[in-house]
Structure formats: structure tokens, C-alpha cells
Design an enzyme around this catalytic site. Sequence first.
Site, PDB file in Angstrom:
ATOM      1  CB  SER A  41      -0.702   0.112   1.642  1.00  0.00           C
ATOM      2  OG  SER A  41      -1.982  -1.130   1.367  1.00  0.00           O
ATOM      3  CB  CYS A 129     -15.746  -6.746  18.342  1.00  0.00           C
ATOM      4  SG  CYS A 129     -15.258  -8.511  17.271  1.00  0.00           S
ATOM      5  CE  LYS A 214      -9.218 -14.015  19.302  1.00  0.00           C
ATOM      6  NZ  LYS A 214      -9.583 -14.149  18.113  1.00  0.00           N
ATOM      7  NE  ARG A 236     -17.663 -13.841  10.420  1.00  0.00           N
ATOM      8  CZ  ARG A 236     -16.619 -12.997  10.902  1.00  0.00           C
ATOM      9  NH1 ARG A 236     -16.922 -11.750  11.865  1.00  0.00           N
ATOM     10  NH2 ARG A 236     -15.647 -13.658  11.667  1.00  0.00           N
ATOM     11  CG  HIS A 243     -20.473  -8.727  16.383  1.00  0.00           C
ATOM     12  ND1 HIS A 243     -20.161  -8.217  13.973  1.00  0.00           N
ATOM     13  CD2 HIS A 243     -18.992  -8.489  16.787  1.00  0.00           C
ATOM     14  CE1 HIS A 243     -18.968  -7.962  14.008  1.00  0.00           C
ATOM     15  NE2 HIS A 243     -18.327  -8.668  15.950  1.00  0.00           N
TER      16      HIS A 243
HETATM   17  P1  A2P Z   1      -2.603  -3.854   3.351  1.00  0.00           P
HETATM   18  O1  A2P Z   1      -3.724  -2.837   2.699  1.00  0.00           O
HETATM   19  O2  A2P Z   1      -1.617  -2.713   2.410  1.00  0.00           O
HETATM   20  O3  A2P Z   1      -2.215  -5.297   3.196  1.00  0.00           O
HETATM   21  P2  A2P Z   1      -8.455  -6.018   7.019  1.00  0.00           P
HETATM   22  O4  A2P Z   1      -8.462  -5.938   8.484  1.00  0.00           O
HETATM   23  O5  A2P Z   1      -9.486  -4.839   6.389  1.00  0.00           O
HETATM   24  O6  A2P Z   1      -7.888  -6.800   6.416  1.00  0.00           O
HETATM   25  O7  A2P Z   1      -7.174  -4.814   7.494  1.00  0.00           O
HETATM   26  C1  A2P Z   1      -5.599  -5.331   7.450  1.00  0.00           C
HETATM   27  C2  A2P Z   1      -4.669  -4.684   7.684  1.00  0.00           C
HETATM   28  O8  A2P Z   1      -3.271  -4.532   8.217  1.00  0.00           O
HETATM   29  C3  A2P Z   1      -4.441  -3.429   6.461  1.00  0.00           C
HETATM   30  O9  A2P Z   1      -4.226  -1.841   6.617  1.00  0.00           O
HETATM   31  C4  A2P Z   1      -2.998  -4.496   5.557  1.00  0.00           C
HETATM   32  O10 A2P Z   1      -2.638  -3.589   4.853  1.00  0.00           O
HETATM   33  C5  A2P Z   1      -2.611  -4.089   7.328  1.00  0.00           C
HETATM   34  N1  A2P Z   1      -1.483  -5.334   7.039  1.00  0.00           N
HETATM   35  C6  A2P Z   1      -1.407  -6.239   6.615  1.00  0.00           C
HETATM   36  N2  A2P Z   1      -0.165  -7.197   6.792  1.00  0.00           N
HETATM   37  C7  A2P Z   1       0.401  -5.700   7.201  1.00  0.00           C
HETATM   38  C8  A2P Z   1       2.361  -5.995   7.663  1.00  0.00           C
HETATM   39  N3  A2P Z   1       2.236  -7.488   7.345  1.00  0.00           N
HETATM   40  N4  A2P Z   1       2.832  -5.248   7.611  1.00  0.00           N
HETATM   41  C9  A2P Z   1       1.968  -3.857   7.958  1.00  0.00           C
HETATM   42  N5  A2P Z   1       0.387  -3.856   7.557  1.00  0.00           N
HETATM   43  C10 A2P Z   1       0.068  -4.708   7.366  1.00  0.00           C
END
Ligand code: A2P
Length: 332
Positions: A41, A129, A214, A236, A243
Site C-alpha cells: 500500500s 469486538c 476470547k 458469522r 454485531h
Molecule cells: P495492506 O492494505 O497494505 O495489506 P483488514 O483487517 O481490513 O484486512 O486490514 C488489515 C490491515 O493490516 C491493512 O491495512 C493491511 O495493509 C495491514 N497489514 C497486513 N499485513 C501487514 C504487514 N505485514 N505490515 C503492515 N501492515 C499490514
Amino acid sequence: MSPPRVAIVGATGAVGHEFLRVLAERDFSMRSLKLLASARSAGKTLSYAGEDHVVEALDENSFRGVDLAFFSAGGGTSLEFAPKAVAAGCAVIDNSSAYRMHADVPLIVPEVNRTSMGQHQGILANPNCSTIILVLALAPLQQRAGLQSVVVSTYQAASGAGQRAMDELHESTRAVLAGEQPAKPDALAHSLAFNLFPHVDVFMPDGFTREEDKMLFEVRKILAMPKLNVDATCVRVPVTRCHSESVSVQLDQPLTVAEAQDLFAQAPGIELLDQPAANLYPMPRDYAGRDEVAVGRVRLGRVFDPGLTFWLVGDQLKKGAALNAVQIAEAL
Ligand code: A2P
């Protein structure tokens, strides 16, 4: 004290987006904002309070010059990077399950146990949550009538499994309505379109799921009731982002329905909506995007005596995640 320099880890995810909305909504005072996500990203822009911010790839230097970091990028990322953030002098509010049960990490729902915050050593944990919205309703009952045991079934929205799960719900629903075969799900165990399944997180050897565990262990920690029994079944359901829970509690002292309704109506963070004769009870559609957890269908239990049975609804992304974390930051 000057306002903190803030970072959001996982800014591009479902909870990350909600952090941006909640911080803006509450006009959270900050000196700077850094948005972090995976390398995939890096370079994307996200808007906060009318300004574009460029997303940066998370690395070990990300926390230089940051005072407060909200983590919501999965347990692995928290385990690796939260200690690095603390070492750089940053306070961490972690939305993952990585640190919740650590003895030196306070697990906080500010309306319930903000006094436990003082013990933190850099990391504070945001509870699960389903747990957050449940303890908001359990705490006033515990204080007034004492709690013996809790039986809860959840009706959990796709949002709890992240942005991809919400996209899968929408896409599979569209496909079914168009007479097409929905694509094989990836973020969820099964397709949610016109379906539900009693499976949130992985199964444990005793047949409960980790989500159900949890709820047991986190409720015990937040309410400081290490022996409380919580029998949870987590389901789910095909709802996008809010929720619901059906809850039966065994109490130490009896409460009338009117007394319980009054307790819920007065409790911080709760809205009572309990006029079944007028078809008024909480529904996820009506509470998506709302701060309050809504309680209704309050009645005397038929199994537990003394006991109560009720229904509650709370936005998983809001009070169930980003809002609670921002309230922890405000309390800090
Ligand atoms: P990215 O969008 O670059 O994959 P969600 O819970 O909606 O799936 O979002 C997960 C979030 O955690 C996203 O912002 C994702 O970024 C980020 N993420 C997942 N893996 C990593 C990582 N190894 N390092 C940093 N951010 C991460």
C-alpha cells in the site's frame, strides 16, 4: 502537554478506515498523523480531515517521532512491531489479540475498567469486538446484582473478518441474485450470501472456537472475575458491519425487568431500545455507524433464577474496535 504525534498501523484496512473516521469525528487533538500499512500500500493516499496523507510501508524506523500508535494489522504485525514502537518511546493501543491476556498489558473498555489503565508499560490492549459490546452490558449488572454465569450467542457481521470479508459478502450476494455461482470465499470459511455459520476463528481441541475462548478469558479479565463462566457460541451472519448478541445471565440477586431496563438506560455507552409491542428492538442495520451499544428484549430468564435474558447490538468497527481504542487514547 502538547498533543501527540499519532500513527495508525493498518490504516488501509477496515478498522484503519474507521480509525480515520472516529479521530476526525471526535476532533482528536494531534500534532501529526502517520499512516502505515504493508509495502503493497506504500504510496497510496488516504484522506483525513480534508487532507491527503500518503501511506508508508511499516518498518522498524516507522515510530521515530511518534508518541501514540494505534495497531490494527493482525497479531503477527503487533508482535513484531509493538515492542519496537514502545522502545522508540511510543504508547501502543493494540487492536489485535496478541497482548490481550498478558499480565502487564491492561485490557480496557474505558466505561468499565479505566482504572486498570495505570498499570500499562507501553502497550494497552483493545478487547475483542464481541467482548467489548458484551461487557458494556454485563458491568452494570455485575455492580448491581452480581454475576454468576453468562450464556451468549453472537451474530457477527462480515466486518469482523476485515475489508475482504465485507467485499466477499457483497460480491457473493450479487452473484447469487444474478443466478451465478459465487466465487470460492477466501477471507471467510464459507460463502455468507443467504447463509450463516457457527465458526469464527479457529477450532480449539475442546470444540469451542478461539473467538469463543476470547469472550470467556477477556470478559474475566475486564470484569476482574477470574472464575466467571461464559459459554459463547459465535456465529458469522450475512450482515456487513454490526454485531448482535443474545445473552442470558445468572445473577446473585434478583432484578426486575424494569430495574434492569433502568440500569441499562443509565449505563455509559448503552442505549435502551425495548418496546417490543411497537416492534422496537435493536437491529444491526439501525446501529451501523453508531457509537452506542443498544440493548433490548430484556426479560426474566426461564433457565437461570435469578436471571435475565436480553439482546444487544453494537457496531463492530466502531465501539467494537476503533472507537474503543480512541476512547482509551483519550483517557490516556
Ligand atoms: P495492506 O492494505 O497494505 O495489506 P483488514 O483487517 O481490513 O484486512 O486490514 C488489515 C490491515 O493490516 C491493512 O491495512 C493491511 O495493509 C495491514 N497489514 C497486513 N499485513 C501487514 C504487514 N505485514 N505490515 C503492515 N501492515 C499490514
